[in-house]
Design a protein around this motif. Structure first.
Motif, PDB file in Angstrom:
ATOM      1  N   GLY A  28     -26.724 -35.640 105.184  1.00  0.00           N
ATOM      2  CA  GLY A  28     -26.563 -34.619 104.150  1.00  0.00           C
ATOM      3  C   GLY A  28     -27.816 -34.461 103.303  1.00  0.00           C
ATOM      4  O   GLY A  28     -28.244 -33.341 103.011  1.00  0.00           O
ATOM      5  N   GLY A  29     -28.407 -35.577 102.929  1.00  0.00           N
ATOM      6  CA  GLY A  29     -29.646 -35.518 102.147  1.00  0.00           C
ATOM      7  C   GLY A  29     -30.798 -34.933 102.945  1.00  0.00           C
ATOM      8  O   GLY A  29     -31.600 -34.150 102.419  1.00  0.00           O
ATOM      9  N   SER A  30     -30.875 -35.311 104.209  1.00  0.00           N
ATOM     10  CA  SER A  30     -31.936 -34.782 105.069  1.00  0.00           C
ATOM     11  C   SER A  30     -31.790 -33.281 105.265  1.00  0.00           C
ATOM     12  O   SER A  30     -32.782 -32.545 105.288  1.00  0.00           O
ATOM     13  CB  SER A  30     -31.900 -35.484 106.425  1.00  0.00           C
ATOM     14  OG  SER A  30     -32.124 -36.863 106.276  1.00  0.00           O
ATOM     15  N   ALA A  31     -30.549 -32.820 105.408  1.00  0.00           N
ATOM     16  CA  ALA A  31     -30.307 -31.387 105.549  1.00  0.00           C
ATOM     17  C   ALA A  31     -30.728 -30.645 104.283  1.00  0.00           C
ATOM     18  O   ALA A  31     -31.352 -29.579 104.357  1.00  0.00           O
ATOM     19  CB  ALA A  31     -28.836 -31.125 105.851  1.00  0.00           C
ATOM     20  N   ALA A  32     -30.412 -31.206 103.127  1.00  0.00           N
ATOM     21  CA  ALA A  32     -30.800 -30.571 101.862  1.00  0.00           C
ATOM     22  C   ALA A  32     -32.320 -30.499 101.734  1.00  0.00           C
ATOM     23  O   ALA A  32     -32.870 -29.471 101.325  1.00  0.00           O
ATOM     24  CB  ALA A  32     -30.200 -31.335 100.687  1.00  0.00           C
ATOM     25  N   ILE A  33     -32.999 -31.579 102.103  1.00  0.00           N
ATOM     26  CA  ILE A  33     -34.470 -31.573 102.058  1.00  0.00           C
ATOM     27  C   ILE A  33     -35.023 -30.532 103.023  1.00  0.00           C
ATOM     28  O   ILE A  33     -35.967 -29.802 102.692  1.00  0.00           O
ATOM     29  CB  ILE A  33     -35.023 -32.979 102.375  1.00  0.00           C
ATOM     30  CG1 ILE A  33     -34.665 -33.948 101.255  1.00  0.00           C
ATOM     31  CG2 ILE A  33     -36.530 -32.941 102.591  1.00  0.00           C
ATOM     32  CD1 ILE A  33     -34.954 -35.404 101.583  1.00  0.00           C
ATOM     33  N   GLY A  34     -34.429 -30.429 104.208  1.00  0.00           N
ATOM     34  CA  GLY A  34     -34.888 -29.445 105.190  1.00  0.00           C
ATOM     35  C   GLY A  34     -34.757 -28.016 104.689  1.00  0.00           C
ATOM     36  O   GLY A  34     -35.662 -27.199 104.855  1.00  0.00           O
ATOM     37  N   VAL A  35     -33.630 -27.724 104.068  1.00  0.00           N
ATOM     38  CA  VAL A  35     -33.420 -26.371 103.527  1.00  0.00           C
ATOM     39  C   VAL A  35     -34.449 -26.081 102.427  1.00  0.00           C
ATOM     40  O   VAL A  35     -35.044 -25.001 102.389  1.00  0.00           O
ATOM     41  CB  VAL A  35     -31.984 -26.205 102.992  1.00  0.00           C
ATOM     42  CG1 VAL A  35     -31.829 -24.903 102.221  1.00  0.00           C
ATOM     43  CG2 VAL A  35     -30.977 -26.259 104.131  1.00  0.00           C
ATOM     44  N   LEU A  36     -34.676 -27.038 101.552  1.00  0.00           N
ATOM     45  CA  LEU A  36     -35.627 -26.822 100.452  1.00  0.00           C
ATOM     46  C   LEU A  36     -37.059 -26.662 100.959  1.00  0.00           C
ATOM     47  O   LEU A  36     -37.809 -25.826 100.454  1.00  0.00           O
ATOM     48  CB  LEU A  36     -35.527 -27.967  99.448  1.00  0.00           C
ATOM     49  CG  LEU A  36     -34.209 -28.023  98.669  1.00  0.00           C
ATOM     50  CD1 LEU A  36     -34.166 -29.265  97.785  1.00  0.00           C
ATOM     51  CD2 LEU A  36     -34.005 -26.761  97.850  1.00  0.00           C
ATOM     52  N   VAL A  37     -37.441 -27.445 101.972  1.00  0.00           N
ATOM     53  CA  VAL A  37     -38.790 -27.317 102.545  1.00  0.00           C
ATOM     54  C   VAL A  37     -38.971 -25.926 103.144  1.00  0.00           C
ATOM     55  O   VAL A  37     -39.984 -25.256 102.893  1.00  0.00           O
ATOM     56  CB  VAL A  37     -39.037 -28.419 103.606  1.00  0.00           C
ATOM     57  CG1 VAL A  37     -40.242 -28.097 104.473  1.00  0.00           C
ATOM     58  CG2 VAL A  37     -39.222 -29.772 102.945  1.00  0.00           C
TER      59      VAL A  37
END
Length: 155
Positions: A48-57
């Motif tokens: 979940g955290g990795s997905a959030a970081i991916g979206v923000l990047v």
């Protein structure tokens, strides 16, 4: 005494960057919780955290590219087209580098991060096209007094 000068309405921007940016951010604001929840359920908190970081990047990359294009925009459509191709190619290359660099880290779920960037990039492109199509565009421009005089007509 009446003013004989014609009223000139402000012209809308040549390319509707504000509308494109707004719709892109709205679509990505929807992608962020959806992808984070999906990957949290399937891969745990790390996903979940990795997905959030991916979206923000991806959001930062594509919004930044739109900002660059807004600065380049002007009367020269060919320059804008060349800049758009260059910016898009640069975005894809840099996103690929970031995905490769972060996918092997132990603190990030590479699949969740990579797929989130991919989904966000695709959603951004669709949103950008939708924003461009929906934005108001000038159909014609008013003739100036010099243009009318050059054409030999009167106003």
């Amino acid at each position: 005494m009446t003013d004989s000068r014609p009223e000139v309405a402000p012209e809308p921007p040549a390319v509707p960057f504000a509308t494109m940016l707004r719709i892109g951010i709205i679509v990505n604001a929807v992608c962020l919780p959806v992808l984070a929840i999906i990957f949290w359920i399937t891969n745990g908190p790390k996903g979940g955290g990795s997905a959030a970081i991916g979206v923000l990047v991806a959001l930062v990359f594509f919004a930044g590219g739109l900002g660059v294009l807004q600065r380049v925009s002007g009367d020269n459509a060919l320059l804008l087209l060349a800049a758009a191709f260059t910016v898009y190619l640069g975005q894809v290359i840099f996103l690929g580098i970031i995905i490769l660099a972060l996918s092997e880290r132990d603190w990030i779920d590479g699949w969740a991060f990579g797929l989130s960037v991919l989904v966000t990039a695709l959603a951004w492109q669709v949103a950008q096209v939708t924003g461009f199509v929906r934005a108001p565009k000038a159909v014609y421009s008013e003739l100036s007094e010099n243009d009318v005089a050059e054409e030999g007509g009167t106003r």
